[in-house]
Write a protein that holds these residues in place. Structure first.
Motif, PDB file in Angstrom:
ATOM      1  N   PRO A 148     -93.479   0.978 -36.133  1.00 19.63           N
ATOM      2  CA  PRO A 148     -94.513   0.055 -36.605  1.00 19.63           C
ATOM      3  C   PRO A 148     -94.872   0.194 -38.084  1.00 19.63           C
ATOM      4  CG  PRO A 148     -95.541   1.907 -35.508  1.00 19.63           C
ATOM      5  CD  PRO A 148     -94.049   2.149 -35.444  1.00 19.63           C
ATOM      6  N   PRO A 168     -94.482   0.654 -42.344  1.00 19.64           N
ATOM      7  CA  PRO A 168     -93.630   0.128 -43.415  1.00 19.64           C
ATOM      8  C   PRO A 168     -92.554   1.148 -43.787  1.00 19.64           C
ATOM      9  CG  PRO A 168     -95.958  -0.113 -43.965  1.00 19.64           C
ATOM     10  CD  PRO A 168     -95.893   0.784 -42.767  1.00 19.64           C
ATOM     11  N   PRO A 187     -88.600  -3.318 -38.373  1.00 19.55           N
ATOM     12  CA  PRO A 187     -89.345  -4.586 -38.483  1.00 19.55           C
ATOM     13  C   PRO A 187     -90.157  -4.739 -39.759  1.00 19.55           C
ATOM     14  CG  PRO A 187     -90.369  -3.134 -36.868  1.00 19.55           C
ATOM     15  CD  PRO A 187     -89.061  -2.503 -37.246  1.00 19.55           C
ATOM     16  N   HIS A 188     -90.471  -3.632 -40.444  1.00 18.78           N
ATOM     17  CA  HIS A 188     -91.302  -3.722 -41.655  1.00 18.78           C
ATOM     18  C   HIS A 188     -90.624  -2.997 -42.810  1.00 18.78           C
ATOM     19  CE1 HIS A 188     -94.435  -5.257 -39.034  1.00 18.78           C
ATOM     20  NE2 HIS A 188     -94.298  -4.193 -38.263  1.00 18.78           N
ATOM     21  N   ARG A 198     -88.118  -2.787 -46.357  1.00 20.69           N
ATOM     22  CA  ARG A 198     -87.549  -3.394 -47.545  1.00 20.69           C
ATOM     23  C   ARG A 198     -86.228  -2.690 -47.820  1.00 20.69           C
ATOM     24  NH1 ARG A 198     -92.684  -2.716 -51.591  1.00 20.69           N
ATOM     25  NH2 ARG A 198     -94.199  -3.991 -50.450  1.00 20.69           N
ATOM     26  N   ASP A 238     -98.814  -0.183 -50.948  1.00 22.04           N
ATOM     27  CA  ASP A 238     -99.549   0.199 -49.740  1.00 22.04           C
ATOM     28  C   ASP A 238    -100.933   0.744 -50.042  1.00 22.04           C
ATOM     29  OD1 ASP A 238     -97.554  -0.579 -48.088  1.00 22.04           O
ATOM     30  OD2 ASP A 238     -96.592   1.375 -47.997  1.00 22.04           O
TER      31      ASP A 238
END
Length: 308
Positions: free
Chosen positions: A178, A180, A205-206, A208, A238
């Motif tokens: 979940p 970053p 899913p998060h 780069r 963040d």
């Protein structure tokens, strides 16, 4: 002379192998699908094995799932289980053998060979890895990295950790992460292809994904400016936003922080997975809101005003 077919237990399933001739064993790994008896009836294949048998004992086997081996396919075959099958056959014929790998067998043979090479020739393996991790290292640098690896672990430990790393597969877990993530990968990395980095980022899913120039596997080698700019942009993005009274949106603040690290529009676009046109538009809005004429002036003003 006929081939001698035998069976061994492999993790609860039947694994069939055949030997032919005398001498030191040469294991000829199976291709896509195989059948020891059907292939032996083919004159061309039998003539090939007879030629090899003039100097070596020919060892062939059917991978689990086909031929005379168990036809069960659950659990599903993996490169790791294929490597273990190859190892089991080698153990059955004496524990040491030459491996003739062709087609699909090259995957399992390469993995097994690399692990065994590390275990049996740790000094040479450490030297090989040192050159692989940092292709432009000098002879003295490779020697020092080799020494450090050998001081860090025994040959047994190094081979066990290598097997763990090669066999690990967390693709089923990555979509559930979940938090970053920032995936950095040098374009010319010879240890891990850049496609693996892209795959990792696509499964998180998060995440780069930022490709970096250079070909060293080690983060502290090659030009580190790109790496630190991307890292700073990720870490700063963040952080909590500046005062509620800031004229900038959260995305504009994020972009201006990257501008302040020295990133170009293209680098910012890559880091944030945006188009370069979108970044250009955001920066135009930033300049307008802060009444500044250049990117550098806007970044300086924002830093002094505590906006970033």
């Amino acid at each position: 002379m006929e081939q001698d077919i035998r069976f061994i237990d492999f993790e609860g399933r039947r694994l069939a192998y055949a030997t032919y001739g005398e001498g030191p064993p040469m294991v000829i790994g199976p291709r896509w699908v195989s059948h020891l008896e059907e292939e032996w009836s083919d004159a061309n294949q039998r003539a090939f094995y007879a030629e090899v048998a003039k100097s070596h004992r020919v060892v062939r086997f059917d991978r689990v799932g086909c031929g005379l081996s168990s036809r069960e396919l659950e659990p599903r075959p993996t490169v790791e289980s294929e490597s273990r099958q190859l190892e089991a056959v080698i153990d059955a014929v004496g524990g040491s053998a030459i491996v003739f790998a062709s087609s699909c067998c090259c995957l399992s043979a390469s993995q097994l060979a690399l692990i065994e090479f590390t275990r049996l020739s740790w000094r040479l393996a450490a030297q090989m890895f040192a050159g692989l991790f940092d292709p432009h290292a000098s002879g003295d640098e490779i020697a020092e990295h080799t020494r450090m690896q050998r001081a860090a672990a025994s040959a047994e430990a190094a081979s066990i950790f290598l097997e763990l790393d090669l066999n690990a597969d967390l693709r089923f877990l990555l979509p559930k992460v979940p938090v970053p993530a920032l995936v950095l990968h040098r374009r010319g990395d010879r240890t891990v292809p850049i496609g693996r980095g892209r795959e990792l980022a696509s499964l998180l899913p998060h995440a780069r994904f930022v490709p970096l120039n250079g070909d060293s596997h080690l983060p502290w080698r090659d030009d580190q400016r790109e790496l630190f700019r991307a890292l700073a942009g990720f870490l700063h993005s963040d952080q909590e936003e500046a005062d509620a009274g800031s004229p900038l949106s959260s995305r504009e603040t994020e972009i201006l922080r990257l501008v302040a690290t020295g990133m170009s529009n293209r680098e910012i676009a890559t880091t944030l997975v945006l188009s370069e046109h979108t970044v250009h538009r955001h920066i135009a809005n930033i300049l307008r809101k802060l009444a500044q004429s250049t990117r550098a002036a806007a970044a300086t003003h924002a830093l002094r005003a505590g906006l970033i």
